[in-house]
Design an enzyme around this catalytic site. Structure first.
Site, PDB file in Angstrom:
ATOM      1  N   CYS A 198       0.840  -1.206   0.000  1.00 61.35           N
ATOM      2  CA  CYS A 198       0.000   0.000   0.000  1.00 61.35           C
ATOM      3  C   CYS A 198       0.875   1.255   0.000  1.00 61.35           C
ATOM      4  O   CYS A 198       1.486   1.564  -1.013  1.00 61.35           O
ATOM      5  CB  CYS A 198      -0.971  -0.037   1.172  1.00 61.35           C
ATOM      6  SG  CYS A 198      -2.368   1.093   0.989  1.00 61.35           S
TER       7      CYS A 198
ATOM      8  N   HIS B 288      -3.486  -5.645   0.947  1.00 56.18           N
ATOM      9  CA  HIS B 288      -2.798  -5.885   2.213  1.00 56.18           C
ATOM     10  C   HIS B 288      -2.719  -7.378   2.542  1.00 56.18           C
ATOM     11  O   HIS B 288      -3.667  -7.927   3.134  1.00 56.18           O
ATOM     12  CB  HIS B 288      -3.545  -5.171   3.345  1.00 56.18           C
ATOM     13  CG  HIS B 288      -3.358  -3.696   3.362  1.00 56.18           C
ATOM     14  ND1 HIS B 288      -2.398  -3.073   4.126  1.00 56.18           N
ATOM     15  CD2 HIS B 288      -4.017  -2.705   2.709  1.00 56.18           C
ATOM     16  CE1 HIS B 288      -2.476  -1.761   3.954  1.00 56.18           C
ATOM     17  NE2 HIS B 288      -3.441  -1.505   3.088  1.00 56.18           N
TER      18      HIS B 288
ATOM     19  N   GLU C 288      -0.950  -8.738   4.867  1.00 53.78           N
ATOM     20  CA  GLU C 288      -0.881  -8.910   6.323  1.00 53.78           C
ATOM     21  C   GLU C 288      -2.269  -8.901   6.953  1.00 53.78           C
ATOM     22  O   GLU C 288      -2.473  -9.443   8.055  1.00 53.78           O
ATOM     23  CB  GLU C 288       0.013  -7.830   6.956  1.00 53.78           C
ATOM     24  CG  GLU C 288      -0.604  -6.484   7.173  1.00 53.78           C
ATOM     25  CD  GLU C 288      -0.758  -5.633   5.923  1.00 53.78           C
ATOM     26  OE1 GLU C 288      -1.233  -4.489   6.042  1.00 53.78           O
ATOM     27  OE2 GLU C 288      -0.400  -6.112   4.818  1.00 53.78           O
TER      28      GLU C 288
END
Length: 217
Positions: free
Chosen positions: A85, A192, A194
């Site tokens: 990002c 994302h 994660e």
């Protein structure tokens, strides 16, 4: 494997990245923006957030901090670098990946889960996926629309890493939402991984991004 997680004023996904790296067996450490020497680290992750408040444009101020020289040194030494990002925006800003991530087509912040196609498996972060595999990860950005003047070169060099599968929420060129350098060592993705690293979060499809780092030697 010792992995440096780069922190800027405004980073807000650093702890999420730290958590998943620990889950896969890495030894993560936070590294602040004013650090120049990254020689102790075997891989680098630049997490998401709003570095310096995204003033001027996303990643513009972070791109002129001392740690960028250290990141470039890591690349020249053959160490993998992942930008997520805001991290992807910074990597594009400093020219480590081609193209730019600019304001979304609708000029609004978009936060939603998306279906993605894995276009390239040559990077350390996507090597555990199958080419054209469909995965699910969230996006959260206001400046994620990808553009490049060298789209054919990206195709020829297998530098398109991720694309939106069913819709193109931010208006990116050819629905591209992740690219890499020619060698595949530097990877910049707007979604994302994660935030999709454990099933309790709604998907663990992103976990392989970090498991792939562990298998890179």
């Amino acid at each position: 494997m010792k992995v440096g997680i780069i922190r800027f004023p405004g980073s807000n996904c650093d702890r999420d990245v730290f958590h998943v790296l620990e889950l896969v067996g890495a030894k993560p450490e936070y590294v602040w923006w004013n650090t120049r020497d990254l020689s102790d680290y075997e891989a680098i992750v630049i997490p998401g957030g709003f570095s310096y408040g995204d003033y001027l444009r996303a990643g513009a101020i972070a791109a002129i901090t001392p740690i960028v020289d250290g990141i470039k040194d890591c690349v020249s030494e053959g160490k993998p670098v992942l930008g997520i990002c805001n991290g992807a925006q910074i990597l594009a800003e400093v020219g480590l990946v081609p193209g730019v991530f600019t304001e979304n087509e609708n000029a609004k912040f978009i936060c939603e889960w998306t279906d993605l196609k894995v276009e390239s498996v040559k990077t350390p972060f996507t090597r555990l996926y199958k080419k054209n595999e469909i995965i699910r990860m969230p996006i959260a950005h206001a400046e994620g629309r990808y553009y490049t003047e060298n789209i054919q070169e990206l195709r020829d060099n297998d530098q398109i890493v991720l694309s939106f599968e069913s819709e193109n929420p931010n208006g990116s060129m050819e629905a591209i939402t992740g690219v890499c350098d020619q060698e595949g060592l530097v990877c910049a993705v707007m979604p994302h991984p994660e935030r999709a690293s454990e099933s309790i979060l709604g998907s663990d499809d992103g976990r392989k991004f970090f498991e792939g780092i562990m298998k890179f030697r």
